[in-house]
Design a protein around this motif. Structure first.
Motif, mmCIF file in Angstrom:
data_model
loop_
_atom_site.group_PDB
_atom_site.id
_atom_site.type_symbol
_atom_site.label_atom_id
_atom_site.label_comp_id
_atom_site.label_asym_id
_atom_site.label_seq_id
_atom_site.Cartn_x
_atom_site.Cartn_y
_atom_site.Cartn_z
ATOM 1 N N GLU A 77 0.712 -1.311 0.449
ATOM 2 C CA GLU A 77 -0.052 0.244 0.132
ATOM 3 C C GLU A 77 0.746 1.584 0.072
ATOM 4 N N GLU A 78 1.870 1.183 0.837
ATOM 5 C CA GLU A 78 3.411 2.885 0.748
ATOM 6 C C GLU A 78 3.059 2.516 -1.018
ATOM 7 N N LEU A 79 3.927 1.852 -1.026
ATOM 8 C CA LEU A 79 4.569 1.428 -2.677
ATOM 9 C C LEU A 79 3.646 1.807 -3.624
ATOM 10 N N ILE A 80 2.073 1.287 -3.055
ATOM 11 C CA ILE A 80 1.263 2.085 -4.503
ATOM 12 C C ILE A 80 0.617 3.276 -4.135
ATOM 13 N N LYS A 81 0.771 3.944 -3.374
ATOM 14 C CA LYS A 81 0.000 5.516 -2.499
ATOM 15 C C LYS A 81 1.227 6.585 -3.300
ATOM 16 N N ILE A 82 3.184 6.486 -3.504
ATOM 17 C CA ILE A 82 3.535 7.481 -3.602
ATOM 18 C C ILE A 82 3.889 7.277 -4.686
ATOM 19 N N ARG A 83 3.675 6.091 -5.925
ATOM 20 C CA ARG A 83 3.351 5.377 -7.040
ATOM 21 C C ARG A 83 2.490 6.824 -7.478
ATOM 22 N N THR A 84 0.946 7.065 -6.732
ATOM 23 C CA THR A 84 0.286 7.431 -6.920
ATOM 24 C C THR A 84 0.719 9.233 -7.143
ATOM 25 N N GLU A 85 1.057 9.153 -5.515
ATOM 26 C CA GLU A 85 1.255 10.964 -5.746
ATOM 27 C C GLU A 85 2.001 11.582 -6.607
ATOM 28 N N LEU A 86 3.420 10.211 -7.015
ATOM 29 C CA LEU A 86 4.070 10.905 -7.766
ATOM 30 C C LEU A 86 3.837 11.029 -9.728
ATOM 31 N N LEU A 87 3.136 10.355 -9.750
ATOM 32 C CA LEU A 87 1.853 10.290 -10.956
ATOM 33 C C LEU A 87 1.329 11.581 -11.169
ATOM 34 N N TYR A 88 0.629 11.543 -10.102
ATOM 35 C CA TYR A 88 0.281 13.365 -10.276
ATOM 36 C C TYR A 88 0.608 14.521 -9.736
ATOM 37 N N GLY A 89 2.039 14.273 -9.676
ATOM 38 C CA GLY A 89 2.527 15.718 -9.684
ATOM 39 C C GLY A 89 2.755 16.045 -8.171
ATOM 40 N N ASN A 90 2.846 14.863 -6.996
ATOM 41 C CA ASN A 90 3.013 15.200 -6.538
ATOM 42 C C ASN A 90 4.319 14.666 -5.892
ATOM 43 N N ARG A 91 5.801 15.727 -5.702
ATOM 44 C CA ARG A 91 7.112 15.243 -5.235
ATOM 45 C C ARG A 91 7.291 15.039 -3.754
ATOM 46 N N SER A 92 6.364 15.688 -2.713
ATOM 47 C CA SER A 92 6.417 16.087 -1.671
ATOM 48 C C SER A 92 6.502 14.500 -0.708
ATOM 49 N N ALA A 93 5.920 13.581 -1.923
ATOM 50 C CA ALA A 93 5.104 12.219 -1.293
ATOM 51 C C ALA A 93 5.924 11.694 -0.553
ATOM 52 N N ASN A 94 7.797 12.348 -1.012
ATOM 53 C CA ASN A 94 8.875 11.052 -0.808
ATOM 54 C C ASN A 94 10.115 12.184 0.206
ATOM 55 N N PRO A 95 10.558 11.926 0.719
ATOM 56 C CA PRO A 95 12.007 12.616 0.593
ATOM 57 C C PRO A 95 12.631 12.959 -0.381
ATOM 58 N N ILE A 96 13.225 12.143 -0.757
ATOM 59 C CA ILE A 96 14.087 12.019 -1.908
ATOM 60 C C ILE A 96 13.388 12.169 -2.838
ATOM 61 N N CYS A 97 12.450 12.685 -2.989
ATOM 62 C CA CYS A 97 11.730 12.943 -4.617
ATOM 63 C C CYS A 97 11.233 14.333 -4.341
ATOM 64 N N THR A 98 11.883 14.595 -3.388
ATOM 65 C CA THR A 98 11.115 16.221 -3.401
ATOM 66 C C THR A 98 11.833 17.254 -4.045
ATOM 67 N N ASN A 99 13.312 16.616 -4.027
ATOM 68 C CA ASN A 99 15.055 17.188 -3.922
ATOM 69 C C ASN A 99 15.975 17.191 -5.799
#
Length: 255
Positions: free
Chosen positions: A212-234
């Motif tokens: 579930e955690e992996l699916i949630k992060i993938r979904t957030e990133l597909l919609y442009g929310n890079r703050s969903a994960n610390p490494i994605c933020t920067n």
């Protein structure tokens, strides 16, 4: 929905030290290799997989002492998946027979003088594809070959925040397995902090489709929310025009 490609890293060392790579500073070589037993377990889990399995990662996979055996296991006669390898090319002549078993070979050319000179000789026979060059030398038979100059991938690097705060397709389309067997979020997580399982005791596809955690992060990133994960933020990797076309289809799955 399974990934279109599974990247698997079977080696913890690299014989290059490119100035833009963390290996030249914060991510030192480690003589650690994926074992034959662990790799065999993963391949057995892939009996119904129809995408690509790709040898690539943070190391030069041909330096694994068991490279020959791993390639033989990967190319079992009843496989449904296709195979690919990314390499810096140093072992091509020495291990030609094993490289030639792959369905696709990608040679990463870097900034060293001898590699650039070799690359220039290949370019007249190449077909340009946005940021890479593709060639099919006769001596490689039916194995398609791409030659990539990784130092020219600047179109993938965002120059301001408006480009960074855009969708990312990588975690939703490509699986990532580290040489220690950990199932990770992305090839760009050099901190090894985003771990969702281990192929030693988990089925990769169960993790991919049910964590579930992996699916949630993938979904957030597909919609442009890079703050969903610390490494994605920067992260300064922006989506390419080619990837934009696939994001819409993936959003139908990740709603």
């Amino acid at each position: 929905m399974n990934p279109i490609l599974i990247n698997i890293d079977v080696c913890g060392i690299c014989n290059e030290s490119c100035n833009y790579c963390p290996r030249s500073s914060s991510y030192p070589n480690k003589k650690e290799y994926m074992s034959v037993e662990l790799f065999t377990k993963f391949i057995n889990d892939c009996k119904d997989y129809t995408g690509f399995i790709c040898f690539t990662g943070r190391g030069e996979n041909s330096l694994n002492p068991k490279f020959k055996k791993l390639v033989e296991i990967l190319h079992s006669s009843d496989r449904k998946y296709k195979t690919r390898i990314l390499t810096n090319g140093y072992k091509l002549k020495e291990k030609y027979e094993w490289f030639n078993m792959f369905d696709s070979l990608i040679i990463n050319s870097y900034e060293s003088k001898h590699q650039m000179e070799a690359r220039k000789k290949l370019m007249p026979r190449a077909t340009h594809r946005y940021w890479d060059q593709s060639i099919e030398p006769e001596e490689w038979g039916e194995t398609p070959i791409q030659v990539q100059n990784r130092t020219e991938l600047y179109e993938r690097i965002a120059t301001d925040r408006s480009e960074i705060n855009t969708p990312c397709i990588l975690p939703a389309s490509k699986g990532w397995i580290h040489h220690d067997g950990t199932i990770q979020l992305c090839c760009n997580d050099w901190t090894d902090t985003n771990v969702y399982g281990n192929i030693a005791h988990d089925n990769f596809f169960d993790v991919w489709n049910n964590n579930e955690e992996l699916i949630k992060i993938r979904t957030e990133l597909l919609y442009g929310n890079r703050s969903a994960n610390p490494i994605c933020t920067n992260c300064n990797r922006k989506v390419t025009d080619r990837e934009e076309k696939r994001i819409g289809r993936l959003r139908q799955v990740y709603k």
